[in-house]
Design an enzyme around this catalytic site. Sequence first.
Site, short mmCIF file in Angstrom:
data_model
loop_
_atom_site.label_atom_id
_atom_site.label_comp_id
_atom_site.label_asym_id
_atom_site.label_seq_id
_atom_site.Cartn_x
_atom_site.Cartn_y
_atom_site.Cartn_z
N HIS A 1 74.19 29.15 113.32
CA HIS A 1 73.33 29.19 112.13
C HIS A 1 72.20 30.19 112.27
CE1 HIS A 1 69.98 27.24 109.63
NE2 HIS A 1 70.86 27.68 108.76
N GLU B 1 76.57 32.68 110.95
CA GLU B 1 76.03 32.76 109.60
C GLU B 1 74.78 33.63 109.64
OE1 GLU B 1 73.45 30.29 106.45
OE2 GLU B 1 72.99 30.79 108.51
N ASP C 1 71.69 35.52 107.21
CA ASP C 1 71.00 35.54 105.91
C ASP C 1 70.85 36.97 105.43
OD1 ASP C 1 70.24 32.67 105.76
OD2 ASP C 1 69.21 33.16 107.62
N HIS D 1 65.60 35.25 107.11
CA HIS D 1 65.50 33.95 106.45
C HIS D 1 64.09 33.70 105.95
CE1 HIS D 1 65.37 29.66 105.72
NE2 HIS D 1 66.69 29.61 105.78
N ASP E 1 74.98 34.48 104.11
CA ASP E 1 74.24 33.58 103.22
C ASP E 1 73.38 34.47 102.33
OD1 ASP E 1 72.60 31.75 102.01
OD2 ASP E 1 72.05 30.69 103.85
#
Length: 273
Positions: free
Chosen positions: A5, A25, A27, A41, A85
């Site tokens: 993440h 993942e 951002d 993020h 994301d």
Amino acid sequence: WIMGHMVNAIAQIDEFVNLGANSIETDVSFDSSANPEYTYHGVPCDCGRTCTKWEHFNEFLKGLRKATTPGDSKYHEKLVLVVFDLKTGSLYDNQASDAGKKLAKSLLQNYWNNGNNGGRAYIVLSIPNLAHYKLITGFKEALTSEGHPELMDKVGYDFSGNDDIGDVANAYKKAGVTGHVWQSDGITNCLLRGLDRVRKAVANRDSSSGYINKVYYWTVDKRQSTRDALDAGVDGIMTNYPDVIADVLNESAYKAKFRIASYDDNPWETFKN
């Protein structure tokens, strides 16, 4: 798929894969003209994490390309899936198509190396807002007009807003999407969330009329919540601690039923027992 993440700095790619992630993942923030700008993020983010690591998006793509190109000194054979994301909340709804086009061009140039031995990972475009479904059509249009429609074989989709499953199906219909669908469900690790909607997504995946190919749950950092998610039948778990998920997968209850996905496992195919 053990999904690391919030991997937003190039150095974190090695860190998360070395802990057991076969997927990451990342951002993606956009500027006011809908150009993908940073892998960032920002505050707030998950408990226990630094929220402010970042790279310029195109530089991150180059680092990611090295990590997923066989023969490169930075290559990781087991890194097979990347979820972007897409932080489209900063955009107007009518910019979604432009964002998709610009994202496709960035990936084509900096990740896929214009179709010439680029990175090999599968890519999931994760969109937080159903109203931004035109990001998908814009992305596809740009790859087609740049002469590389075949790269769409490597691209899948996710709407990450925890919307009603029927509403998500409707957005895909509008976008002309008929496959390559991952469905996320989850909440920040600072809060608890039940598995009701995950179970609905899994039921859709396993029904003959469903639109979902894979289901993933986020963000899971504890052994018991990992077991609960596996018991619910998910295909992927997003985590800040890939080693925790890997440990649980090694427990006797799960070892026989689950294994870590490799490059040969098609992420767009629904797994049939």
